[in-house]
Design an enzyme around this catalytic site. Sequence first.
Site, PDB file in Angstrom:
ATOM      1  N   SER A  94      56.325  43.100  17.375  1.00  0.00           N
ATOM      2  CA  SER A  94      55.235  43.649  16.550  1.00  0.00           C
ATOM      3  C   SER A  94      54.528  42.475  15.870  1.00  0.00           C
ATOM      4  CB  SER A  94      55.838  44.560  15.471  1.00  0.00           C
ATOM      5  OG  SER A  94      54.887  44.874  14.487  1.00  0.00           O
ATOM      6  N   TYR A 120      61.837  46.781   8.712  1.00  0.00           N
ATOM      7  CA  TYR A 120      61.246  46.883  10.048  1.00  0.00           C
ATOM      8  C   TYR A 120      60.688  45.524  10.473  1.00  0.00           C
ATOM      9  CZ  TYR A 120      58.067  48.170  13.812  1.00  0.00           C
ATOM     10  OH  TYR A 120      57.401  48.223  15.022  1.00  0.00           O
TER      11      TYR A 120
END
Length: 259
Positions: free
Chosen positions: A137, A150
């Site tokens: 990401s 995350y």
Amino acid sequence: MSQKKIAIVTGASSGIGKLLAKELPAKYKIDELWLIARSEERLFALGEELPVPVRIFALDLTKRESPDAVRAQLAEENPDVRILINASGYGKFERFDRIGEEDAAGMVDLNCRGLTLMMYAVLPWCGEGSIIVNIASVAAFQPVPFGAEYAATKAYVLALSRAVNLELRPKKVRVLAVCPYWTKTAFFDRANKQSVITHFDCMYDPAFIVKKTFAAMKRKRDYVVPGFVAKATHALTKLLPHSLVMRVFWAQQKFNRQK
Ligand SMILES: NC(=O)c1ccc[n+]([C@@H]2O[C@H](COP(=O)([O-])OP(=O)(O)OC[C@H]3O[C@@H](n4cnc5c(N)ncnc54)[C@H](OP(=O)(O)O)[C@@H]3O)[C@@H](O)[C@H]2O)c1
């Protein structure tokens, strides 16, 4: 008899992983596609649409023993694993002390341990030209308040992928990390249930991420950041102090900042 050429996709029941699995047979010559996620029904439904034989593994990759089921099947069939795509992953956007024990452990179990064990499980069956694609990401490039854990798991994915890519050079096996920006998938149903993140300056189409992923798989890069906004964000995280980047992100959200 020649070895069967296979590709394995985790997270194939939804979003980026599902689209990658759908398009794989048109891009690569494979004899079989192995699909992994928890939702068995959705994997079977996808299998019906595919032009190659599929094998379904309904597995919860947060469980330590799940990759062993794949490893056992590999040992039995001794295929040539051309491609592993690790797209299983999830996030939870919330202040860390409110995240709950299950998710606090779950993100690490799936995004880090599950992904690592899948890489480890397939490597004995990877040969020259095989590639492992790990979906990281843009969150991997900086600490992200209210997505702290995350982002930290994705930093792990990026660092692991790049270093292992170099380590495996003598075996001619590549590892590619894909670093998408916000992408319109079911990801947010789970990640942003509490609507903690309120500002999305851009939302990419998963088809665009998939197109850029396939393009990057053909090149000799160890990571790819698909799209202009994603690339600009990446550049800013290199130029600006992370303390500033974090504060800008913080200021953009209408967070619940109570104690
Ligand atoms: N969407 C975004 O904005 C975005 C941005 C950057 C990176 N990413 C990353 O992209 C990857 C794909 O996410 P997505 O956006 O496509 O979201 P998604 O549509 O929610 O897909 C997530 C996939 O992970 C699987 N999964 C979830 N928990 C699992 C478990 N315990 N065991 C095995 N599989 C599990 C899901 O299948 P089941 O529920 O059937 O198990 C699903 O197939 C993730 O790694 C995510 O972190 C997403």
